[in-house]
Design a protein around this motif. Structure first.
Motif: not given
Ligand code: ATP
Length: 199
Positions: A10, A12, A14-15, A17, A144, A175, A177, A182
Motif C-alpha cells: 500500500g 507508504g 515501504g516499497k 525503501a 513523508r 516493515n 521495525g 529491513l
Molecule cells: P508509495 O506507495 O507512496 O510510493 P512506498 O511504499 O514506496 O510509498 P516508501 O516511500 O518506501 O513507501 O516509505 C514511506 C516512508 O516511510 C518514507 O518516508 C520512508 O523513508 C519511510 N520508511 C520506510 N520504511 C521505514 C522503516 N522501516 N522505518 C522508518 N521509516 C521508514
C-alpha cells in the motif's frame, strides 16, 4: 528467462525503501509508476493522442502533460477514464516488458502499487508484499508527504486492503521495525531469489 519478482504494498508501506535495498545489491528494478510517466513524455505518441482527444489545455506551456488536470477530467468521467486506460495500459505494459528484458541481474524486481489489480503480476513469477500495520502506513505517509490524514486515509481506502494483499503474497517483508531490520530481511530474500534464479 530472468526470474521476475513482483513487489507491491500500500501507499507508504515501504516499497521504495525495499526496492532501493535490492537495487543496492545490483538487482534491476523496474518501477511501474515511472513506466506510466515515461509513456506520456513529450515526443511519445501517447501524448499527442491525449492532446488530440482532450485538447491542448492538458499540455503545459513547456509541452509536458498536465497530469493534475488530466486526473481531474478522467475522475469526473468514467468513459474518459476508460479511453485513457485503453490508450496507456498496453503502452505501460510494453515499457515494463522492455525494462525487464534489459535486466542485467540474475533476477529482477517489478515494483507496482497495483501489481495484481492491473494484471502486471502476470509478468512475474513470484509476489513479494511489503506489509505494515495501517497505523504505521498512515503515520509514515503523512510524515513523508505532509498530507492531511483524511487524504491519506482516502487513498488507503481505495487500495486493496491488507488481508487481500497478504492473500496473494508468496513472500512478505514486515516493515514495522527499523531500517536495519529491513536490511536483514532484504538480504535473506536476496539469497532466496538468487537460489531460485539458479534453479
Ligand atoms: P508509495 O506507495 O507512496 O510510493 P512506498 O511504499 O514506496 O510509498 P516508501 O516511500 O518506501 O513507501 O516509505 C514511506 C516512508 O516511510 C518514507 O518516508 C520512508 O523513508 C519511510 N520508511 C520506510 N520504511 C521505514 C522503516 N522501516 N522505518 C522508518 N521509516 C521508514
Amino acid at each position: 528467462m530472468t526470474l521476475i519478482i513482483g513487489l507491491t504494498g500500500g501507499i507508504g508501506s515501504g516499497k521504495t525503501a525495499v526496492s532501493d535495498r535490492f537495487a543496492a545489491k545490483g538487482i534491476t528494478v523496474v518501477d511501474a509508476d515511472l513506466a506510466s510517466r515515461a509513456v506520456v513524455e513529450p515526443g511519445r505518441p501517447a501524448l499527442q493522442a491525449i492532446e488530440e482527444h482532450f485538447g491542448s489545455e492538458v499540455i503545459t506551456p513547456e509541452g509536458s502533460l498536465d497530469r493534475a488536470l488530466l486526473r481531474q477530467k478522467v475522475f469526473a468521467d468514467e468513459n474518459e477514464r476508460k479511453w485513457l486506460e485503453q490508450l496507456t495500459h498496453p503502452l505501460i505494459r510494453e515499457e515494463i516488458i522492455s525494462g525487464l528484458e534489459n535486466a542485467t541481474s540474475p533476477y529482477a524486481l517489478l515494483v507496482s502499487p497495483l501489481l495484481v489489480e492491473s494484471g502486471q503480476s502476470q509478468l512475474t513469477q513470484r509476489i513479494l508484499v511489503v506489509d505494515v500495520p495501517e497505523a504505521v502506513q498512515l503515520e509514515r505517509t503523512m510524515a513523508r508527504d505532509d498530507n492531511p490524514e483524511a487524504q491519506v486515509k482516502a487513498i488507503m481506502a481505495a487500495q486493496a486492503n491488507r488481508e487481500t494483499r497478504l492473500g496473494y503474497a508468496d513472500d512478505v517483508v514486515e516493515n514495522n521495525g527499523s531500517l536495519e531490520d529491513l536490511d536483514r530481511q532484504v538480504e535473506q530474500l536476496h539469497q532466496r531469489y538468487l537460489t531460485l534464479a539458479e534453479g
